[in-house]
Structures are given as C-alpha cells and as structure tokens.
Design a protein around this motif. Structure first.
Motif, PDB file in Angstrom:
ATOM      1  N   MET A   1     -29.709  16.897 -51.975  1.00  0.00           N
ATOM      2  CA  MET A   1     -28.986  16.330 -50.821  1.00  0.00           C
ATOM      3  C   MET A   1     -29.115  16.361 -49.519  1.00  0.00           C
ATOM      4  O   MET A   1     -28.696  18.035 -49.600  1.00  0.00           O
ATOM      5  N   HIS A   2     -29.519  15.961 -48.418  1.00  0.00           N
ATOM      6  CA  HIS A   2     -29.247  17.177 -47.386  1.00  0.00           C
ATOM      7  C   HIS A   2     -27.983  16.421 -46.816  1.00  0.00           C
ATOM      8  O   HIS A   2     -27.536  15.300 -46.521  1.00  0.00           O
ATOM      9  N   LYS A   3     -27.534  17.611 -46.674  1.00  0.00           N
ATOM     10  CA  LYS A   3     -25.686  17.947 -46.567  1.00  0.00           C
ATOM     11  C   LYS A   3     -25.490  17.286 -44.478  1.00  0.00           C
ATOM     12  O   LYS A   3     -24.787  16.186 -44.832  1.00  0.00           O
ATOM     13  N   GLY A   4     -26.207  17.880 -43.976  1.00  0.00           N
ATOM     14  CA  GLY A   4     -26.171  17.285 -42.603  1.00  0.00           C
ATOM     15  C   GLY A   4     -26.463  16.210 -42.541  1.00  0.00           C
ATOM     16  O   GLY A   4     -25.129  15.523 -41.851  1.00  0.00           O
ATOM     17  N   LEU A   5     -27.521  15.050 -42.934  1.00  0.00           N
ATOM     18  CA  LEU A   5     -28.020  14.654 -42.624  1.00  0.00           C
ATOM     19  C   LEU A   5     -26.260  13.180 -43.377  1.00  0.00           C
ATOM     20  O   LEU A   5     -25.888  11.853 -43.263  1.00  0.00           O
ATOM     21  N   THR A   6     -26.454  13.918 -44.738  1.00  0.00           N
ATOM     22  CA  THR A   6     -24.778  12.728 -45.315  1.00  0.00           C
ATOM     23  C   THR A   6     -23.689  12.667 -44.715  1.00  0.00           C
ATOM     24  O   THR A   6     -23.336  12.053 -44.685  1.00  0.00           O
ATOM     25  N   ILE A   7     -23.527  13.672 -43.906  1.00  0.00           N
ATOM     26  CA  ILE A   7     -22.288  13.476 -42.855  1.00  0.00           C
ATOM     27  C   ILE A   7     -21.765  12.965 -42.392  1.00  0.00           C
ATOM     28  O   ILE A   7     -21.327  12.171 -41.703  1.00  0.00           O
ATOM     29  N   ALA A   8     -23.520  13.326 -41.123  1.00  0.00           N
ATOM     30  CA  ALA A   8     -23.259  12.680 -39.740  1.00  0.00           C
ATOM     31  C   ALA A   8     -23.630  11.417 -39.830  1.00  0.00           C
ATOM     32  O   ALA A   8     -22.968   9.693 -39.963  1.00  0.00           O
ATOM     33  N   GLY A   9     -24.298  10.455 -41.323  1.00  0.00           N
ATOM     34  CA  GLY A   9     -24.364   8.981 -41.430  1.00  0.00           C
ATOM     35  C   GLY A   9     -22.948   8.682 -42.525  1.00  0.00           C
ATOM     36  O   GLY A   9     -22.510   7.625 -41.767  1.00  0.00           O
ATOM     37  N   GLY A  10     -22.383   9.718 -42.899  1.00  0.00           N
ATOM     38  CA  GLY A  10     -20.675   8.944 -43.217  1.00  0.00           C
ATOM     39  C   GLY A  10     -19.546   8.605 -42.415  1.00  0.00           C
ATOM     40  O   GLY A  10     -19.175   7.464 -42.251  1.00  0.00           O
ATOM     41  N   ALA A  11     -19.895   9.656 -40.828  1.00  0.00           N
ATOM     42  CA  ALA A  11     -19.022  10.111 -40.250  1.00  0.00           C
ATOM     43  C   ALA A  11     -19.207   8.011 -39.339  1.00  0.00           C
ATOM     44  O   ALA A  11     -18.607   7.969 -38.434  1.00  0.00           O
ATOM     45  N   LEU A  12     -20.601   8.181 -38.881  1.00  0.00           N
ATOM     46  CA  LEU A  12     -20.975   6.817 -38.372  1.00  0.00           C
ATOM     47  C   LEU A  12     -19.949   5.324 -38.453  1.00  0.00           C
ATOM     48  O   LEU A  12     -20.813   4.925 -38.164  1.00  0.00           O
ATOM     49  N   THR A  13     -21.224   6.006 -40.217  1.00  0.00           N
ATOM     50  CA  THR A  13     -20.724   4.563 -40.791  1.00  0.00           C
ATOM     51  C   THR A  13     -19.348   3.817 -40.626  1.00  0.00           C
ATOM     52  O   THR A  13     -18.746   3.129 -40.273  1.00  0.00           O
ATOM     53  N   GLY A  14     -18.186   5.309 -40.736  1.00  0.00           N
ATOM     54  CA  GLY A  14     -16.733   5.212 -40.836  1.00  0.00           C
ATOM     55  C   GLY A  14     -16.488   4.983 -39.530  1.00  0.00           C
ATOM     56  O   GLY A  14     -15.861   3.975 -38.855  1.00  0.00           O
ATOM     57  N   ILE A  15     -16.973   5.347 -38.068  1.00  0.00           N
ATOM     58  CA  ILE A  15     -16.902   4.996 -37.206  1.00  0.00           C
ATOM     59  C   ILE A  15     -16.784   3.635 -36.234  1.00  0.00           C
ATOM     60  O   ILE A  15     -16.036   2.720 -36.189  1.00  0.00           O
ATOM     61  N   PHE A  16     -18.263   3.025 -36.940  1.00  0.00           N
ATOM     62  CA  PHE A  16     -18.656   1.575 -36.548  1.00  0.00           C
ATOM     63  C   PHE A  16     -17.705   0.852 -37.115  1.00  0.00           C
ATOM     64  O   PHE A  16     -17.323  -0.005 -36.932  1.00  0.00           O
ATOM     65  N   LEU A  17     -17.438   1.346 -38.496  1.00  0.00           N
ATOM     66  CA  LEU A  17     -16.741   0.200 -39.371  1.00  0.00           C
ATOM     67  C   LEU A  17     -14.718  -0.231 -38.817  1.00  0.00           C
ATOM     68  O   LEU A  17     -14.458  -0.938 -38.541  1.00  0.00           O
ATOM     69  N   VAL A  18     -14.357   1.563 -37.929  1.00  0.00           N
ATOM     70  CA  VAL A  18     -13.207   1.159 -37.591  1.00  0.00           C
ATOM     71  C   VAL A  18     -13.196   0.347 -36.225  1.00  0.00           C
ATOM     72  O   VAL A  18     -12.427  -0.219 -35.768  1.00  0.00           O
ATOM     73  N   LEU A  19     -14.874   0.144 -35.277  1.00  0.00           N
ATOM     74  CA  LEU A  19     -14.808  -0.056 -34.456  1.00  0.00           C
ATOM     75  C   LEU A  19     -14.405  -1.486 -34.570  1.00  0.00           C
ATOM     76  O   LEU A  19     -13.955  -2.619 -33.689  1.00  0.00           O
ATOM     77  N   THR A  20     -15.650  -2.327 -35.167  1.00  0.00           N
ATOM     78  CA  THR A  20     -15.200  -3.841 -36.196  1.00  0.00           C
ATOM     79  C   THR A  20     -13.632  -4.073 -36.725  1.00  0.00           C
ATOM     80  O   THR A  20     -13.834  -5.918 -36.047  1.00  0.00           O
ATOM     81  N   ILE A  21     -13.273  -3.239 -37.423  1.00  0.00           N
ATOM     82  CA  ILE A  21     -11.376  -3.659 -37.638  1.00  0.00           C
ATOM     83  C   ILE A  21     -11.171  -3.556 -36.270  1.00  0.00           C
ATOM     84  O   ILE A  21     -10.719  -4.676 -35.782  1.00  0.00           O
ATOM     85  N   ILE A  22     -11.247  -2.938 -35.797  1.00  0.00           N
ATOM     86  CA  ILE A  22     -10.284  -2.877 -33.560  1.00  0.00           C
ATOM     87  C   ILE A  22     -10.942  -4.186 -33.327  1.00  0.00           C
ATOM     88  O   ILE A  22      -9.941  -4.883 -32.665  1.00  0.00           O
ATOM     89  N   GLY A  23     -12.471  -4.582 -32.809  1.00  0.00           N
ATOM     90  CA  GLY A  23     -12.127  -5.491 -32.439  1.00  0.00           C
ATOM     91  C   GLY A  23     -12.141  -6.665 -32.329  1.00  0.00           C
ATOM     92  O   GLY A  23     -12.348  -7.875 -31.854  1.00  0.00           O
TER      93      GLY A  23
END
Length: 285
Positions: A1-23
C-alpha cells in the motif's frame, strides 16, 4: 500500500463528498425560497376613496418606471370579440397634477393601446386579481412612449362611469411590485445556481479521489534503502600500541674459537692480534 496516495485519495474523496452534501442542501433550501417568494400584490395596491387615489412618481434606479395601473372591477369577458373587455371603455379616467391641471393626455400614453385590452393572461394572473387594466399612468420604462412625468411629481387619478358618477378602483404600483419580485428572485436564484454548481463540482470530483484511493491501496509503498556489504567493524578502544610487537635491537654475535682442553679464557691467545701482526711485519730472508 502506498501510504501517501491512500491518504490523499481518502482526503479528497471526503472533501468532495462534503461539498456535494453542502451544495445539495443549499440547492434544496434555495428552491424552497424560490417557490415561497411572497408574490402577494396587495401591499402595492392603492385603493381609491370616493373615486380618486393619489400617488407620487418615483424612479429609484433612474432607469425608467413601469406604469401605475388603473384597475377596474369588471366582468373579464369579451362577448363581442372586439379584443377589449366589455363595457371597460365606457369609463372616463382623468389625471390631475398637484397644481390642479388636467395632464391626462400627457401622462397616460401606453404602448400597443393596452387600455381595456382583453388578455387571457390578465384574466388568470393573480397579480391583477381578475381586475381590468383600464389605464396606465407614467409609463417611462418603455422608450417608445412619451409621458411627462418627473420624479417626485404628485398626481391624483379619478374614474367616472358613463353617467359621470365616481367609481372606486385600484391603483397598482406595478414597478415597485416587479422590483420586489426581481430582487427576491435574484437572491433565491443566485443561491440555487451556487448550490447546483457546488454539488456538481463535488459530485464530479469524487471519482478522482476514489481513483487515487484505489491506486494507493494497490501500489506498493516505497522501498527502504539497504546496507551495502557486512556490518561496519567495531572500532576498538584499545591503545594504539597495544598488540604491536616491539622491535628488539639485534644482538651482535662474536665468533670465538673453541677452547682447547684444559685451557681457560685467560690462556687463549689473541688470534686476531697475532694475525694482524703477521701481515704487518716485513718478511724475513
């Protein structure tokens, strides 16, 4: 597992999910506000008293003003099919300025002869509440007509029937009503567009975060650098000279002829001296 990409992907997914809910929440709220705009025209009605009503001409944005509409309560029908509401044109409408001068001809010009015109839209439009537009005063927004209305001018409108009897009517401030609707619509519409845009961006970007997350889970992590060769020798704390064999001064050995039996060291002739003397003396004849 590539730790850096995994953390970045999880963070981006969470952020965009929150933006979708807010919108989505903003969109729903703005949609409800847009549907619930108070479009009741009654606050913009001036009801006449004894057949007359007064108003002051204003133009807040200096872009011209829609007309004050003189609305009569009539049966909204056109049985003779002449394009006008029946009996509407039997009424006389006059406008007097604050000096008492009749300025009807100068302030009631309207485009397309809208007075008393039969229009099914007007019949069903709650804005007019089933009343008939019999005259339009101080229409200055439409540049195709000319009305001598100056800001802060005061006018009094009166209506007489065919028997010269005063008739009550409603004066509708159409311009102020439309400004209110536009302002309310822009506020709610802007929030609606912003919410839709925010939700769309978040929804479209979620797959990117998921792709990064999956790649991070699949790819191996970075390799740790390995030591080349064996372990480094331990540096001894022994003294520098410890273990070094000291060099000894070589012992000079002197060859000595063996002693004859019974002879002592003191009786042994000096062979070196005798040899030297033999060759240093001249030969004898």
């Amino acid at each position: 597992m590539h730790k850096g990409l995994t953390i970045a992907g999880g963070a981006l997914t969470g952020i965009f999910l929150v933006l979708t809910i807010i919108g989505t929440v903003i969109t729903g709220s703005a949609g409800e506000e847009l549907e619930n705009i108070d479009d009741d025209p009654s606050p913009y009605y001036i009801v006449s008293e004894n057949g007359s009503a007064s108003f002051t001409y204003i133009d807040a944005d200096l872009q011209g003003s829609s007309a004050f509409e003189v609305l009569l309560t009539l049966d909204y029908v056109d049985y003779d099919e002449d394009g006008f509401v029946d009996n509407c044109r039997n009424y006389t409408i006059s406008v007097i300025d604050e000096d008492g001068v009749d300025v009807t001809e100068n302030v009631t010009e309207s485009p397309y002869s809208k007075e008393c015109r039969y229009d099914q839209f007007y019949a069903e439009d709650p804005m007019h509440n089933g009343m008939v537009g019999a005259a339009f005063v101080c229409e200055t927004y439409d540049k195709s007509v000319r009305n001598d209305c100056t800001i802060n001018d005061k006018f009094t409108v009166s209506v007489l029937d065919e028997n010269n009897v005063s008739v009550d009517f409603t004066l509708f401030d159409y311009d102020a009503y439309m400004i209110m609707l536009i302002e309310e619509g822009i506020g709610a519409g802007g929030a609606l567009v912003g919410g839709i845009g925010l939700a769309s961006v978040g929804c479209c970007m979620i797959p990117i975060g998921l792709i990064l997350l999956i790649i991070g889970l699949v790819l191996p992590g970075p390799q740790q650098p390995q030591m080349m060769g064996g372990p480094m020798p331990m540096v001894s704390s022994m003294p520098v000279n410890q273990g070094v064999v000291p060099m000894q001064t070589p012992v000079q050995l002197t060859t000595q002829a063996p002693l004859s039996g019974g002879a002592t060291a003191s009786e042994v002739p000096d062979m070196v001296s005798a040899y030297t003397n033999q060759f240093s003396e001249p030969p004898t004849e």
